[in-house]
Design a protein around this motif. Structure first.
Motif, PDB file in Angstrom:
ATOM      1  N   HIS A 231     -50.134  34.643  16.043  1.00 43.88           N
ATOM      2  CA  HIS A 231     -49.642  34.392  14.730  1.00 43.88           C
ATOM      3  C   HIS A 231     -49.961  32.895  14.237  1.00 43.88           C
ATOM      4  CE1 HIS A 231     -47.166  37.963  13.682  1.00 43.88           C
ATOM      5  NE2 HIS A 231     -47.350  38.335  15.394  1.00 43.88           N
ATOM      6  N   GLU A 232     -49.867  32.133  15.133  1.00 49.80           N
ATOM      7  CA  GLU A 232     -50.417  30.824  14.578  1.00 49.80           C
ATOM      8  C   GLU A 232     -51.829  30.770  14.111  1.00 49.80           C
ATOM      9  OE1 GLU A 232     -49.666  28.328  17.902  1.00 49.80           O
ATOM     10  OE2 GLU A 232     -47.395  28.104  17.497  1.00 49.80           O
ATOM     11  N   ALA A 233     -52.704  31.313  14.821  1.00 48.06           N
ATOM     12  CA  ALA A 233     -54.199  31.504  14.440  1.00 48.06           C
ATOM     13  C   ALA A 233     -54.123  32.264  13.202  1.00 48.06           C
ATOM     14  CB  ALA A 233     -55.064  32.293  15.608  1.00 48.06           C
ATOM     15  N   LEU A 234     -53.532  33.338  13.001  1.00 45.84           N
ATOM     16  CA  LEU A 234     -53.670  34.115  11.592  1.00 45.84           C
ATOM     17  C   LEU A 234     -53.001  33.166  10.467  1.00 45.84           C
ATOM     18  CD1 LEU A 234     -53.937  36.863  10.320  1.00 45.84           C
ATOM     19  CD2 LEU A 234     -51.976  37.426  10.856  1.00 45.84           C
ATOM     20  N   ALA A 235     -52.119  32.307  10.770  1.00 40.37           N
ATOM     21  CA  ALA A 235     -51.587  31.322   9.846  1.00 40.37           C
ATOM     22  C   ALA A 235     -52.586  30.561   9.281  1.00 40.37           C
ATOM     23  CB  ALA A 235     -50.267  30.833  10.211  1.00 40.37           C
ATOM     24  N   LYS A 236     -53.548  29.862  10.268  1.00 43.63           N
ATOM     25  CA  LYS A 236     -54.507  29.000   9.928  1.00 43.63           C
ATOM     26  C   LYS A 236     -55.611  29.538   8.988  1.00 43.63           C
ATOM     27  CE  LYS A 236     -55.716  27.648  14.070  1.00 43.63           C
ATOM     28  NZ  LYS A 236     -56.227  26.913  15.133  1.00 43.63           N
ATOM     29  N   LEU A 237     -55.867  31.075   9.576  1.00 43.88           N
ATOM     30  CA  LEU A 237     -56.953  31.642   8.971  1.00 43.88           C
ATOM     31  C   LEU A 237     -56.611  31.828   7.496  1.00 43.88           C
ATOM     32  CD1 LEU A 237     -57.988  34.551  11.221  1.00 43.88           C
ATOM     33  CD2 LEU A 237     -59.227  32.427  10.804  1.00 43.88           C
ATOM     34  N   ALA A 238     -55.300  32.126   6.933  1.00 45.37           N
ATOM     35  CA  ALA A 238     -54.906  32.362   5.840  1.00 45.37           C
ATOM     36  C   ALA A 238     -55.148  31.226   4.885  1.00 45.37           C
ATOM     37  CB  ALA A 238     -53.191  32.714   5.753  1.00 45.37           C
ATOM     38  N   LYS A 239     -55.524  30.157   5.225  1.00 47.23           N
ATOM     39  CA  LYS A 239     -55.856  29.011   4.364  1.00 47.23           C
ATOM     40  C   LYS A 239     -57.322  29.008   4.181  1.00 47.23           C
ATOM     41  CE  LYS A 239     -51.748  26.665   6.347  1.00 47.23           C
ATOM     42  NZ  LYS A 239     -51.481  25.358   7.019  1.00 47.23           N
ATOM     43  N   THR A 240     -58.140  29.830   4.654  1.00 47.40           N
ATOM     44  CA  THR A 240     -59.555  29.912   4.692  1.00 47.40           C
ATOM     45  C   THR A 240     -60.276  30.617   3.288  1.00 47.40           C
ATOM     46  OG1 THR A 240     -59.887  31.573   6.310  1.00 47.40           O
ATOM     47  CG2 THR A 240     -59.434  29.529   7.180  1.00 47.40           C
ATOM     48  N   GLU A 241     -61.248  30.451   3.151  1.00 50.55           N
ATOM     49  CA  GLU A 241     -62.130  31.131   1.920  1.00 50.55           C
ATOM     50  C   GLU A 241     -62.289  32.750   2.674  1.00 50.55           C
ATOM     51  OE1 GLU A 241     -65.513  29.365   0.723  1.00 50.55           O
ATOM     52  OE2 GLU A 241     -64.431  27.292   0.540  1.00 50.55           O
ATOM     53  N   ASP A 242     -62.451  32.795   3.829  1.00 52.09           N
ATOM     54  CA  ASP A 242     -63.020  34.093   4.327  1.00 52.09           C
ATOM     55  C   ASP A 242     -61.706  34.950   4.601  1.00 52.09           C
ATOM     56  OD1 ASP A 242     -65.747  33.248   4.835  1.00 52.09           O
ATOM     57  OD2 ASP A 242     -65.388  33.325   6.935  1.00 52.09           O
ATOM     58  N   TYR A 243     -60.417  34.298   4.667  1.00 50.10           N
ATOM     59  CA  TYR A 243     -59.396  35.302   4.665  1.00 50.10           C
ATOM     60  C   TYR A 243     -59.201  35.959   3.205  1.00 50.10           C
ATOM     61  CZ  TYR A 243     -54.445  36.412   5.466  1.00 50.10           C
ATOM     62  OH  TYR A 243     -53.090  37.163   5.375  1.00 50.10           O
ATOM     63  N   GLN A 244     -59.527  35.266   2.010  1.00 49.21           N
ATOM     64  CA  GLN A 244     -59.564  35.621   0.877  1.00 49.21           C
ATOM     65  C   GLN A 244     -60.595  36.596   0.550  1.00 49.21           C
ATOM     66  OE1 GLN A 244     -56.966  34.928  -0.910  1.00 49.21           O
ATOM     67  NE2 GLN A 244     -56.089  33.538   0.560  1.00 49.21           N
ATOM     68  N   GLU A 245     -61.725  36.375   1.334  1.00 44.89           N
ATOM     69  CA  GLU A 245     -63.082  37.202   0.916  1.00 44.89           C
ATOM     70  C   GLU A 245     -62.998  38.613   1.417  1.00 44.89           C
ATOM     71  OE1 GLU A 245     -67.006  38.527  -0.019  1.00 44.89           O
ATOM     72  OE2 GLU A 245     -65.512  37.046  -0.936  1.00 44.89           O
ATOM     73  N   GLY A 246     -62.418  38.601   2.619  1.00 45.00           N
ATOM     74  CA  GLY A 246     -62.312  40.107   3.226  1.00 45.00           C
ATOM     75  C   GLY A 246     -61.636  41.100   2.260  1.00 45.00           C
ATOM     76  N   PRO A 247     -60.240  40.840   1.925  1.00 45.78           N
ATOM     77  CA  PRO A 247     -59.658  41.735   0.875  1.00 45.78           C
ATOM     78  C   PRO A 247     -60.294  42.042  -0.244  1.00 45.78           C
ATOM     79  CG  PRO A 247     -58.101  40.551   2.036  1.00 45.78           C
ATOM     80  CD  PRO A 247     -59.432  39.829   2.349  1.00 45.78           C
ATOM     81  N   SER A 248     -60.918  40.880  -0.893  1.00 46.22           N
ATOM     82  CA  SER A 248     -61.512  40.939  -2.275  1.00 46.22           C
ATOM     83  C   SER A 248     -62.762  41.957  -2.021  1.00 46.22           C
ATOM     84  CB  SER A 248     -62.012  39.601  -2.748  1.00 46.22           C
ATOM     85  OG  SER A 248     -60.956  38.718  -2.951  1.00 46.22           O
ATOM     86  N   ALA A 249     -63.603  41.754  -1.085  1.00 50.53           N
ATOM     87  CA  ALA A 249     -64.708  42.603  -0.908  1.00 50.53           C
ATOM     88  C   ALA A 249     -64.238  44.008  -0.703  1.00 50.53           C
ATOM     89  CB  ALA A 249     -65.626  42.079   0.473  1.00 50.53           C
ATOM     90  N   PHE A 250     -63.395  44.350  -0.006  1.00 50.20           N
ATOM     91  CA  PHE A 250     -62.770  45.754   0.399  1.00 50.20           C
ATOM     92  C   PHE A 250     -62.296  46.335  -0.947  1.00 50.20           C
ATOM     93  CE2 PHE A 250     -59.308  48.585   0.736  1.00 50.20           C
ATOM     94  CZ  PHE A 250     -59.927  49.752   1.764  1.00 50.20           C
TER      95      PHE A 250
END
Length: 261
Positions: A231-250
């Motif tokens: 969960h700590e790692a996921l929280a860090k990912l949530a602050k990245t561009e790639d985290y936004q890119e995945g759902p947007s591309a879908f």
């Protein structure tokens, strides 16, 4: 030293996948001081290069992936040169890597050679390859990962048999035991490893890196810590561009364009 005569070769297969080759075929790719220094530096370089997402590690020639430590070096009292402070044996076996490494085992992976393969995240094996820890046959021990990594990945009784007898197993047996991911004809080895690496690189490199970081500790950390770290790692990912890119591309029905940021 020019690239062709280097004890370790490297070649970019594409912008995100690097092929690294142990290059002492006349010595069955045995690990000496020069190879250790070169491989250790390559591991450090890949760790610091944000464009490298996956690495394939193989051996030169068709005689061996690696026969392990060069016993001439050991006999001459130069065993300390076969390790680095950060990476351990071969500058690799104990390096805390974040990138994905795939061993493309092109022949016998014995002693330290098998320990190098075990230190990788995945193994694709040529059908001509064998795997073994013959250290006890020379009055030695597989202390660079073999003694504890092998019993984690195959049934305990079989691992103990391999360690105590020093006898190798075939690639087919290794596949049946779950030691390797796939067995392929020798002439298809790099192609198969590249296909696996490419599949990994279709995903977010940050998500893969964090997922593997936790999965590598699945047998060592208690479940509570694994849950917390995830969960700590996921929280860090949530602050990245790639985290936004995945759902947007879908939602936009397109292939994601990962940046690793």
């Amino acid at each position: 030293m020019d690239q062709i005569n280097s004890p370790v070769l490297q070649k970019h297969l594409n912008e995100h996948i690097l092929l690294v080759t142990l290059n002492r075929p006349a010595a069955r790719n045995a690990i000496n001081g020069a190879l250790t220094a070169a491989l250790g530096q390559i591991v450090e370089d890949t760790e610091s290069n944000p464009d490298i997402w996956a690495v394939i590690l193989t051996g030169s020639g068709d005689k061996a992936f690696s026969a392990g430590a060069d016993l001439r070096e050991v006999a001459d009292g130069r065993v300390a040169q076969l390790s680095t402070p950060r990476g351990g044996f071969a500058g690799f076996a104990n390096f805390q890597r974040s990138k994905t490494w795939i061993a493309a085992v092109n022949g016998p992976a014995l002693a330290g050679g098998m320990e190098i393969a075990l230190a990788c995240d995945m193994i694709i094996a040529a059908d001509t390859s064998i795997f073994g820890l013959p250290e006890v046959k020379r009055g030695l021990m597989a202390t660079e990962g073999g003694l504890y990594r092998l019993p984690r990945v195959i049934p305990r009784a079989i691992a103990l048999e391999m360690i105590a007898t020093g006898n190798p197993i075939s690639a087919a047996r290794a596949l049946s035991l779950g030691l390797v991911n796939d067995v392929v004809p020798a002439d298809k080895l790099i192609e198969s490893a590249y296909r696996l690496a490419s599949g990994i690189c279709e995903n977010s490199p940050l998500a893969v890196r964090e997922s593997l970081r936790i999965a590598r500790h699945a047998q060592a950390w208690p479940e509570e810590r694994l849950h917390r770290e995830g969960h700590e790692a996921l929280a860090k990912l949530a602050k990245t561009e790639d985290y936004q890119e995945g759902p947007s591309a879908f939602l936009e029905k397109r292939t994601p364009k990962w940046t690793g940021r």
